[in-house]
Design a protein around this motif. Structure first.
Motif, PDB file in Angstrom:
ATOM      1  N   SER A 134       0.710  -1.222  -0.190  1.00 23.16           N
ATOM      2  CA  SER A 134       0.108  -0.144   0.107  1.00 23.16           C
ATOM      3  C   SER A 134       0.940   1.374  -0.045  1.00 23.16           C
ATOM      4  CB  SER A 134      -0.851  -0.053   1.400  1.00 23.16           C
ATOM      5  OG  SER A 134      -1.837  -1.011   1.101  1.00 23.16           O
TER       6      SER A 134
ATOM      7  N   GLU B 114      -2.304   0.579  -4.294  1.00 23.39           N
ATOM      8  CA  GLU B 114      -1.492  -0.461  -3.976  1.00 23.39           C
ATOM      9  C   GLU B 114      -0.655  -0.730  -5.325  1.00 23.39           C
ATOM     10  OE1 GLU B 114      -3.486  -3.409  -1.715  1.00 23.39           O
ATOM     11  OE2 GLU B 114      -3.794  -4.371  -3.936  1.00 23.39           O
TER      12      GLU B 114
ATOM     13  N   VAL C 111      -3.834   4.695   3.364  1.00 28.23           N
ATOM     14  CA  VAL C 111      -3.460   4.210   1.947  1.00 28.23           C
ATOM     15  C   VAL C 111      -4.324   5.010   0.949  1.00 28.23           C
ATOM     16  CG1 VAL C 111      -3.795   2.115   0.471  1.00 28.23           C
ATOM     17  CG2 VAL C 111      -3.044   1.960   2.914  1.00 28.23           C
TER      18      VAL C 111
END
Length: 338
Positions: free
Chosen positions: A211, A250, A247
Motif C-alpha cells: 500500500s 497499492e 492508503v
C-alpha cells in the motif's frame, strides 16, 4: 478557540519534518515546540516562531516535561522507540486537563514477512474499522507491536484524560519538506539495490503488494487529527480504536520493478530495463545495513495491504496527489544526490 500548544518530536525526519512545515504553514496561530538533538542549519531562520527543546529520545525527563507543557503531542520520529513513547505519556498524564497524543506507526504491523510465502499475493486487505479488534491484539512479533501495546494500554487506563491516535502509515513517496531528510525509506533502498544488482528486481511471481500514500496526502490526516485535537476531539476517533491507515493505492513488486527499470535505463543508470527475478536468498541479504535480518524480505517480498476506512469516514479524507508511478522518476533520481 484557544490556540493549542503542540510538542513535536522527530522534526528532522522525512515525515516529522513535513509535519512541522505543514503545521507552521497551515496553522500559523498554533504554538509549536520541537525537540532536537542538534538544531538543523537554517531552522531558526525558517521557523522563527517555533520553540526549541534540546534533547534526545533517551532524555526521559526532557521529553516528559515538554509533553507536560503541551495539550497535543505529535511523535513523528522513530516509531519503535519505546522510551520516548513512555516519556510522552508520562508527561501528558501530569496535566490536569485531557490531552492528545498522535503517534506515527506503520503498516509493518500487518506485513506477512514471517509467513514465508515471499513474492506472492496475499488476498487479505486490512480495514482499520472492520479489523480493528485484530489490529489492537496482534502478536508480539508484529512490527510496531511493542510501542502500540504501550499506547493502547494507556488509552484504556487513562481514556478520560489521555486521548490517543495511531497514524499507521503505508509506504510513502514524494518529496518531504523538512530541513534534513526529504526522502522516503523505500525508494532509496530500492534504488541502491537496483544499482548494485544492475537491474530492477522481484522474487517469486512478484505479485506481493504494498500500500502507498503520497507524503502530502499523509499530511491531510495529520492536520485533520491535530485540528480535531485542538477542538477537544472533534469527529475523530480516539483511544484504542483511534487507528488510522493512510492508503491511497497499492502496487505489486513486479509493477514497481518494471517502472523503475524503464526509468533508470532511460537515464543510463542500468543497462537493461527488464526486471530480474532473483532468489529469496538474494532478497534476504538486501537492506542488510538496517541490522534487522528480515528487512529485505519485508521491503521487497511481503504484502502490506490496507484501506483507509476510518480517515475517510471520520476525517473526510480525500487523496489528491499523483500516484507512486507518476512520482517515481523524481523519487529515484533524487537518490543520486543523497
Amino acid at each position: 478557540m484557544t490556540a493549542p500548544d503542540i510538542f513535536l518530536t522527530g522534526a528532522t525526519g522525512y515525515i516529522g519534518g513535513t509535519v512541522l512545515d505543514t503545521l507552521v504553514r497551515e496553522r500559523p496561530d498554533y504554538n509549536i515546540t520541537a525537540m532536537f538533538r542538534k538544531v538543523p542549519d537554517e531552522f531558526r531562520q525558517k521557523y522563527p516562531k517555533v520553540k526549541i527543546v534540546t534533547g534526545d529520545y533517551d532524555d526521559f525527563e526532557t521529553v516528559a516535561n515538554a509533553a507536560a507543557n503541551a495539550n497535543i503531542v505529535v511523535h513523528g520520529g522513530k516509531s519503535k522507540h519505546e522510551g520516548v513513547i513512555k516519556a510522552h505519556i508520562a508527561g501528558l498524564l501530569r496535566r490536569n486537563k485531557p490531552s492528545f497524543f498522535i503517534r506515527l506507526g506503520g503498516t509493518g504491523i500487518i506485513a506477512d514477512w514471517k509467513d514465508g510465502n515471499y513474492g506472492e499475493l496475499n488476498s487479505k486487505i486490512w480495514s482499520d474499522i472492520d479489523d480493528v479488534a485484530t489490529l489492537t491484539s496482534m502478536p508480539d512479533w508484529a512490527l510496531h507491536r511493542g510501542v502500540e501495546k504501550i499506547i493502547q494500554e494507556a488509552a484504556e487506563t487513562y481514556g478520560n484524560k489521555l486521548k490517543c491516535a495511531i497514524i499507521c502509515s503505508s509506504g510513502i513517496y514524494g518529496k518531504g519538506r523538512g530541513l534534513v531528510r526529504t526522502q522516503s525509506l523505500y525508494m532509496p533502498d530500492f534504488f541502491r539495490e537496483i544499482i548494485e544488482l544492475g537491474a530492477a528486481f522481484y522474487t517469486g511471481s512478484g505479485s506481493n503488494r504494498r500500500s502507498w500514500v503520497h507524503i502530502e496526502d499523509l499530511m491531510q490526516i495529520y492536520l485533520s487529527l491535530v485540528d480535531a485535537a485542538a477542538a477537544g476531539g472533534g469527529k475523530a476517533v480516539w483511544g484504542k480504536e483511534g487507528y488510522y491507515f493512510t492508503v491511497t493505492q497499492e502496487t505489486s513488486q513486479l509493477e514497481l520493478a518494471i517502472a523503475a527499470g524503464k526509468i533508470l535505463k532511460a537515464h543510463g543508470l542500468i543497462e537493461t530495463e527488464k526486471p530480474k527475478r532473483v532468489s529469496i536468498d538474494q532478497i534476504r541479504n538486501m537492506c542488510s545495513s538496517s541490522g534487522w535480518a528480515f528487512d529485505g524480505l519485508y521491503t521487497f517480498a511481503s504484502n502490506t495491504r490496507a484501506k483507509s476506512d476510518r480517515a475517510q469516514k471520520y476525517l473526510d479524507y480525500v487523496p489528491k496527489q499523483p500516484t507512486v508511478f507518476e512520482c517515481m522518476e523524481e523519487d529515484l533520481l533524487s537518490c543520486l544526490q543523497s
